[in-house]
Write a protein that holds these residues in place. Structure first.
Motif, PDB file in Angstrom:
ATOM      1  N   PHE A 116       0.838  -1.196   0.000  1.00  0.00           N
ATOM      2  CA  PHE A 116       0.000   0.000   0.000  1.00  0.00           C
ATOM      3  C   PHE A 116       0.876   1.250   0.000  1.00  0.00           C
ATOM      4  CE2 PHE A 116      -2.123  -3.505   1.994  1.00  0.00           C
ATOM      5  CZ  PHE A 116      -3.371  -3.510   1.383  1.00  0.00           C
ATOM      6  N   SER A 117       0.705   2.100  -1.021  1.00  0.00           N
ATOM      7  CA  SER A 117       1.379   3.392  -1.079  1.00  0.00           C
ATOM      8  C   SER A 117       2.888   3.235  -0.902  1.00  0.00           C
ATOM      9  CB  SER A 117       0.759   4.325  -0.035  1.00  0.00           C
ATOM     10  OG  SER A 117       1.145   5.657  -0.231  1.00  0.00           O
ATOM     11  N   MET A 118       3.457   3.705   0.210  1.00  0.00           N
ATOM     12  CA  MET A 118       4.880   3.551   0.457  1.00  0.00           C
ATOM     13  C   MET A 118       5.306   2.094   0.406  1.00  0.00           C
ATOM     14  SD  MET A 118       7.069   4.400   3.902  1.00  0.00           S
ATOM     15  CE  MET A 118       6.518   2.849   4.645  1.00  0.00           C
ATOM     16  N   GLY A 119       4.500   1.210   1.002  1.00  0.00           N
ATOM     17  CA  GLY A 119       4.809  -0.223   0.998  1.00  0.00           C
ATOM     18  C   GLY A 119       4.800  -0.802  -0.405  1.00  0.00           C
ATOM     19  N   ALA A 120       3.904  -0.290  -1.245  1.00  0.00           N
ATOM     20  CA  ALA A 120       3.866  -0.721  -2.637  1.00  0.00           C
ATOM     21  C   ALA A 120       5.147  -0.309  -3.354  1.00  0.00           C
ATOM     22  CB  ALA A 120       2.643  -0.131  -3.339  1.00  0.00           C
ATOM     23  N   ALA A 121       5.587   0.933  -3.116  1.00  0.00           N
ATOM     24  CA  ALA A 121       6.826   1.420  -3.732  1.00  0.00           C
ATOM     25  C   ALA A 121       8.016   0.582  -3.274  1.00  0.00           C
ATOM     26  CB  ALA A 121       7.033   2.888  -3.385  1.00  0.00           C
ATOM     27  N   ALA A 122       8.074   0.271  -1.985  1.00  0.00           N
ATOM     28  CA  ALA A 122       9.178  -0.535  -1.454  1.00  0.00           C
ATOM     29  C   ALA A 122       9.252  -1.884  -2.151  1.00  0.00           C
ATOM     30  CB  ALA A 122       9.008  -0.722   0.057  1.00  0.00           C
ATOM     31  N   MET A 123       8.097  -2.479  -2.421  1.00  0.00           N
ATOM     32  CA  MET A 123       8.076  -3.776  -3.084  1.00  0.00           C
ATOM     33  C   MET A 123       8.558  -3.681  -4.527  1.00  0.00           C
ATOM     34  SD  MET A 123       4.607  -5.498  -1.521  1.00  0.00           S
ATOM     35  CE  MET A 123       4.629  -6.117   0.180  1.00  0.00           C
ATOM     36  N   VAL A 124       8.175  -2.616  -5.204  1.00  0.00           N
ATOM     37  CA  VAL A 124       8.625  -2.413  -6.582  1.00  0.00           C
ATOM     38  C   VAL A 124      10.141  -2.228  -6.623  1.00  0.00           C
ATOM     39  CG1 VAL A 124       8.544  -0.848  -8.562  1.00  0.00           C
ATOM     40  CG2 VAL A 124       6.429  -1.499  -7.397  1.00  0.00           C
ATOM     41  N   PHE A 125      10.670  -1.394  -5.739  1.00  0.00           N
ATOM     42  CA  PHE A 125      12.116  -1.161  -5.707  1.00  0.00           C
ATOM     43  C   PHE A 125      12.874  -2.439  -5.343  1.00  0.00           C
ATOM     44  CE2 PHE A 125      10.929   3.417  -4.449  1.00  0.00           C
ATOM     45  CZ  PHE A 125      10.941   3.829  -5.769  1.00  0.00           C
ATOM     46  N   ALA A 126      12.322  -3.237  -4.417  1.00  0.00           N
ATOM     47  CA  ALA A 126      12.963  -4.494  -4.024  1.00  0.00           C
ATOM     48  C   ALA A 126      12.977  -5.472  -5.187  1.00  0.00           C
ATOM     49  CB  ALA A 126      12.226  -5.104  -2.827  1.00  0.00           C
ATOM     50  N   GLN A 127      11.865  -5.556  -5.905  1.00  0.00           N
ATOM     51  CA  GLN A 127      11.779  -6.469  -7.034  1.00  0.00           C
ATOM     52  C   GLN A 127      12.736  -6.061  -8.151  1.00  0.00           C
ATOM     53  OE1 GLN A 127      10.208  -9.305  -7.149  1.00  0.00           O
ATOM     54  NE2 GLN A 127      10.589  -9.799  -9.305  1.00  0.00           N
ATOM     55  N   GLU A 128      12.904  -4.762  -8.343  1.00  0.00           N
ATOM     56  CA  GLU A 128      13.849  -4.283  -9.350  1.00  0.00           C
ATOM     57  C   GLU A 128      15.277  -4.671  -8.982  1.00  0.00           C
ATOM     58  OE1 GLU A 128      15.396  -0.085 -11.367  1.00  0.00           O
ATOM     59  OE2 GLU A 128      14.281  -0.054  -9.482  1.00  0.00           O
ATOM     60  N   GLU A 129      15.616  -4.558  -7.694  1.00  0.00           N
ATOM     61  CA  GLU A 129      16.979  -4.847  -7.253  1.00  0.00           C
ATOM     62  C   GLU A 129      17.272  -6.338  -7.201  1.00  0.00           C
ATOM     63  OE1 GLU A 129      19.512  -4.307  -3.147  1.00  0.00           O
ATOM     64  OE2 GLU A 129      18.484  -2.549  -3.955  1.00  0.00           O
TER      65      GLU A 129
END
Length: 321
Positions: A183-196
């Motif tokens: 959700f929101s910030m948590g969603a962004a964190a997941m996207v960045f983690a998946q990219e890395e």
């Protein structure tokens, strides 16, 4: 003649205004990214909507994230849980709950939003009923977890990677069946983690912002009606510097272009911090995904509007991948 005579005074005045502007921006950037105790400041608001007096107040006090420790547990909805702790990729201690499912078909990490915590237990209930293990935890700077700063998902990606690493140590978790609901910030964190580091089979993301710059602009625009430049521009620049990062690089839309797993984007039509056009931009960035707009929902509140459809879409996404 007048301008020449007072040129020095005018330049000094402009310099003072410039200094005051960036001092205020720096103060706000620090306040927004550093949590405080619950009794420090209290601004009543509905999303970004607030009274004129509160708008004036936050102009001088800033908007502080309040570190709430949840008083709810999943036993309130009939789910047994384990208290767990693990290290983020960069060494912070994080605290959460793990709810094992009988004959689990996968495991879901739930990532809460800014100024929240692991306490929204509704999602654990329907995911557990669908035979998924569930891990809920407090991001850095939230709840019981370590950390004294918040970065809107950028450094929180290390929390997500730490959570996945922890799950892979458990005998009751299939390491090839890990999913994310953010959700929101948590969603962004997941996207960045998946990219890395490829950590998820699929992601369901509600109220994801396209970029920190855009999100900051929306807040200035909604609260004060201020233009993107120079206000959001300065805030993104200074906010990044406060956290030792480039704020203009915090761009989930670009990161989505680099990941190939299935993604369900959920946007709430009455979200006052994001617009439908932001969701459309994100959807255009997804290689393998879909967009669901929840009519009538506010920021990260889609489940309360359409719970049955929400469960169907999220569980369906995970079950197919």
């Amino acid at each position: 003649m007048f301008l020449i005579q007072y040129k020095k005074h005018i330049l000094v005045f402009i310099a003072v205004l410039f200094l005051l502007f960036f001092t205020l921006i720096t103060f706000h950037a620090y306040a927004f990214t550093h949590p405080v105790s619950s009794n420090f400041v209290n601004i009543e608001r509905d999303g970004m909507q607030m009274s004129l007096s509160n708008k004036v107040k936050i102009a001088f006090t800033g908007i502080y994230p309040i570190r709430h420790i949840t008083t709810q547990t999943t036993t309130d909805v009939g789910l047994e849980y384990e208290n767990v702790s693990f290290s983020s990729k960069d060494g912070l201690r994080l605290y959460g709950w793990f709810m094992p499912a009988r004959h689990a078909i996968g495991t879901v990490i739930i990532g809460h939003g800014y100024n929240a915590n692991r306490g929204d237990i509704r999602f654990a209930s329907f995911l557990h009923n669908a035979s998924y293990n569930v891990l809920m935890f407090d991001f850095r700077g939230h709840g019981m977890s370590d950390g004294d700063y918040i970065s809107m998902g950028w450094y929180e990606k290390n929390d997500i990677i730490g959570a996945v690493n922890y799950l892979k140590t458990r005998n009751d978790v299939d390491p090839d069946k890990i999913y994310g609901l953010g959700f929101s910030m948590g969603a962004a964190a997941m996207v960045f983690a998946q990219e890395e580091k490829s950590v998820f089979n699929a992601l369901a993301l509600e109220s994801l912002y396209p970029s920190l710059y855009t999100s900051t602009h929306r807040r200035f625009q909604t609260i004060y009606g201020l233009p993107k430049f120079p206000f959001a521009t300065a805030m993104t620049l200074v906010g990044g510097a406060v956290l030792d990062l480039n704020g203009f690089d915090v761009t989930p839309a670009k990161s989505l272009e680099k990941i190939d797993i299935p993604v369900l984007l959920i946007h709430d039509s009455k979200d006052d911090t994001l617009k439908v056009e932001d969701a459309m931009l994100l959807n255009a960035s997804v290689n393998n995904g879909s967009l669901w707009i929840v009519e009538g929902g506010k920021h990260s509140a889609g489940y309360g509007i359409a719970p049955e459809e929400y469960e169907k879409r999220v569980v369906g996404l995970f079950g197919e991948n």
